[in-house]
Write a protein that holds these residues in place. Structure first.
Motif, PDB file in Angstrom:
ATOM      1  N   TYR A   1      -6.369  -5.694   1.637  1.00 45.33           N
ATOM      2  CA  TYR A   1      -6.192  -4.368   2.230  1.00 45.33           C
ATOM      3  C   TYR A   1      -7.125  -4.107   3.408  1.00 45.33           C
ATOM      4  O   TYR A   1      -7.113  -3.015   3.969  1.00 45.33           O
ATOM      5  N   GLY A   2      -7.908  -5.083   3.753  1.00 48.67           N
ATOM      6  CA  GLY A   2      -8.776  -4.981   4.924  1.00 48.67           C
ATOM      7  C   GLY A   2      -9.728  -3.804   4.853  1.00 48.67           C
ATOM      8  O   GLY A   2     -10.311  -3.515   3.808  1.00 48.67           O
ATOM      9  N   LYS A   3      -9.844  -3.117   5.983  1.00 47.92           N
ATOM     10  CA  LYS A   3     -10.778  -1.996   6.087  1.00 47.92           C
ATOM     11  C   LYS A   3     -10.396  -0.828   5.186  1.00 47.92           C
ATOM     12  O   LYS A   3     -11.227   0.027   4.899  1.00 47.92           O
ATOM     13  N   GLN A   4      -9.170  -0.789   4.755  1.00 49.21           N
ATOM     14  CA  GLN A   4      -8.699   0.327   3.926  1.00 49.21           C
ATOM     15  C   GLN A   4      -9.023   0.165   2.439  1.00 49.21           C
ATOM     16  O   GLN A   4      -8.812   1.089   1.658  1.00 49.21           O
TER      17      GLN A   4
ATOM     18  N   LEU B   1      -6.642   0.662  -9.221  1.00 54.78           N
ATOM     19  CA  LEU B   1      -8.043   0.585  -8.812  1.00 54.78           C
ATOM     20  C   LEU B   1      -8.583  -0.819  -9.027  1.00 54.78           C
ATOM     21  O   LEU B   1      -9.268  -1.366  -8.157  1.00 54.78           O
ATOM     22  N   GLU B   2      -8.254  -1.398 -10.152  1.00 57.45           N
ATOM     23  CA  GLU B   2      -8.704  -2.769 -10.424  1.00 57.45           C
ATOM     24  C   GLU B   2      -8.135  -3.736  -9.384  1.00 57.45           C
ATOM     25  O   GLU B   2      -8.841  -4.629  -8.911  1.00 57.45           O
ATOM     26  N   GLN B   3      -6.877  -3.524  -9.015  1.00 57.78           N
ATOM     27  CA  GLN B   3      -6.252  -4.358  -7.974  1.00 57.78           C
ATOM     28  C   GLN B   3      -7.014  -4.216  -6.663  1.00 57.78           C
ATOM     29  O   GLN B   3      -7.308  -5.200  -5.998  1.00 57.78           O
ATOM     30  N   TYR B   4      -7.331  -2.989  -6.287  1.00 55.43           N
ATOM     31  CA  TYR B   4      -8.039  -2.762  -5.031  1.00 55.43           C
ATOM     32  C   TYR B   4      -9.442  -3.358  -5.064  1.00 55.43           C
ATOM     33  O   TYR B   4      -9.948  -3.801  -4.040  1.00 55.43           O
ATOM     34  N   LYS B   5     -10.072  -3.355  -6.230  1.00 52.85           N
ATOM     35  CA  LYS B   5     -11.429  -3.908  -6.334  1.00 52.85           C
ATOM     36  C   LYS B   5     -11.421  -5.431  -6.329  1.00 52.85           C
ATOM     37  O   LYS B   5     -12.246  -6.055  -5.671  1.00 52.85           O
ATOM     38  N   THR B   6     -10.512  -6.020  -7.078  1.00 48.89           N
ATOM     39  CA  THR B   6     -10.523  -7.477  -7.196  1.00 48.89           C
ATOM     40  C   THR B   6      -9.852  -8.185  -6.032  1.00 48.89           C
ATOM     41  O   THR B   6     -10.152  -9.340  -5.754  1.00 48.89           O
ATOM     42  N   ARG B   7      -8.938  -7.490  -5.353  1.00 54.08           N
ATOM     43  CA  ARG B   7      -8.218  -8.125  -4.250  1.00 54.08           C
ATOM     44  C   ARG B   7      -8.313  -7.287  -2.981  1.00 54.08           C
ATOM     45  O   ARG B   7      -7.373  -7.178  -2.212  1.00 54.08           O
ATOM     46  N   GLY B   8      -9.475  -6.691  -2.804  1.00 56.51           N
ATOM     47  CA  GLY B   8      -9.705  -5.834  -1.648  1.00 56.51           C
ATOM     48  C   GLY B   8      -9.456  -6.525  -0.329  1.00 56.51           C
ATOM     49  O   GLY B   8      -9.089  -5.868   0.658  1.00 56.51           O
ATOM     50  N   TYR B   9      -9.631  -7.831  -0.299  1.00 52.93           N
ATOM     51  CA  TYR B   9      -9.411  -8.578   0.939  1.00 52.93           C
ATOM     52  C   TYR B   9      -7.973  -8.437   1.447  1.00 52.93           C
ATOM     53  O   TYR B   9      -7.716  -8.595   2.635  1.00 52.93           O
TER      54      TYR B   9
ATOM     55  N   VAL C   1       0.834  -1.202   0.000  1.00 54.44           N
ATOM     56  CA  VAL C   1       0.000   0.000   0.000  1.00 54.44           C
ATOM     57  C   VAL C   1       0.867   1.249   0.000  1.00 54.44           C
ATOM     58  O   VAL C   1       0.619   2.190  -0.760  1.00 54.44           O
ATOM     59  N   LEU C   2       1.896   1.277   0.824  1.00 52.46           N
ATOM     60  CA  LEU C   2       2.775   2.446   0.867  1.00 52.46           C
ATOM     61  C   LEU C   2       3.474   2.666  -0.467  1.00 52.46           C
ATOM     62  O   LEU C   2       3.620   3.804  -0.923  1.00 52.46           O
ATOM     63  N   GLY C   3       3.893   1.597  -1.097  1.00 54.74           N
ATOM     64  CA  GLY C   3       4.516   1.713  -2.415  1.00 54.74           C
ATOM     65  C   GLY C   3       3.561   2.263  -3.450  1.00 54.74           C
ATOM     66  O   GLY C   3       3.916   3.109  -4.262  1.00 54.74           O
ATOM     67  N   MET C   4       2.319   1.801  -3.396  1.00 61.39           N
ATOM     68  CA  MET C   4       1.325   2.277  -4.346  1.00 61.39           C
ATOM     69  C   MET C   4       0.953   3.730  -4.074  1.00 61.39           C
ATOM     70  O   MET C   4       0.766   4.515  -5.000  1.00 61.39           O
ATOM     71  N   LEU C   5       0.852   4.094  -2.828  1.00 56.45           N
ATOM     72  CA  LEU C   5       0.533   5.481  -2.493  1.00 56.45           C
ATOM     73  C   LEU C   5       1.663   6.419  -2.891  1.00 56.45           C
ATOM     74  O   LEU C   5       1.418   7.548  -3.308  1.00 56.45           O
ATOM     75  N   ALA C   6       2.881   5.959  -2.793  1.00 58.99           N
ATOM     76  CA  ALA C   6       4.018   6.783  -3.209  1.00 58.99           C
ATOM     77  C   ALA C   6       3.949   7.077  -4.696  1.00 58.99           C
ATOM     78  O   ALA C   6       4.339   8.149  -5.150  1.00 58.99           O
TER      79      ALA C   6
ATOM     80  N   LEU D   1     -11.770   0.182   0.638  1.00 59.68           N
ATOM     81  CA  LEU D   1     -12.674   1.186   0.068  1.00 59.68           C
ATOM     82  C   LEU D   1     -12.024   2.560   0.024  1.00 59.68           C
ATOM     83  O   LEU D   1     -12.217   3.315  -0.938  1.00 59.68           O
ATOM     84  N   ASN D   2     -11.236   2.891   1.037  1.00 59.74           N
ATOM     85  CA  ASN D   2     -10.519   4.168   1.029  1.00 59.74           C
ATOM     86  C   ASN D   2      -9.523   4.229  -0.129  1.00 59.74           C
ATOM     87  O   ASN D   2      -9.397   5.261  -0.790  1.00 59.74           O
ATOM     88  N   LEU D   3      -8.826   3.139  -0.353  1.00 58.92           N
ATOM     89  CA  LEU D   3      -7.853   3.089  -1.443  1.00 58.92           C
ATOM     90  C   LEU D   3      -8.546   3.191  -2.801  1.00 58.92           C
ATOM     91  O   LEU D   3      -8.044   3.862  -3.715  1.00 58.92           O
TER      92      LEU D   3
END
Length: 116
Positions: free
Chosen positions: A76-79, A66-74, A11-16, A81-83
């Protein structure tokens, strides 16, 4: 512990990668104010077209995230949807940047046509 650190590192790498680049590294104020010839306006148009293309590249990159966050949201836990929301906002922002730069390029192409 590792199960927690790996997703956090990802997550930190992606946010960077979300950091906004300087799409206008040259002094645009001076360049625009001094533009008088066809070549000046063509150079500005090329600069704006390049900036628009860089924004489109960022859009593509964030669509993949975004596709990564949608398909593998599990992962990233509670985060998750924020991502997703964060990526959607960045996509909208870069779309506005791409549109604005494309319009500026179009304007300078027209000015180049009418310049001596």
């Amino acid at each position: 512990m590792i199960k927690t650190l790996v997703p956090v590192a990802i997550v930190l790498g992606m946010l960077a990668s979300c950091a906004q680049p300087n799409l206008h590294p040259m002094d645009m104020t001076a360049a625009v104010q001094s533009a008088k010839t066809r070549a000046d306006h063509e150079a500005l148009a090329a600069h704006y077209e390049q900036a628009a293309q860089e924004a489109v590249s960022k859009i593509d990159e964030h669509k993949k995230l975004l596709e990564q966050y949608k398909t593998r949201g599990y992962l990233y836990g509670k985060q998750a949807l924020n991502l997703q929301s964060h990526c959607e906002a960045i996509i909208r922002s870069y779309q506005q940047i791409a549109n604005a730069n494309s319009e500026m390029a179009k304007t300078h192409r027209q000015l180049a046509e009418s310049a001596n």
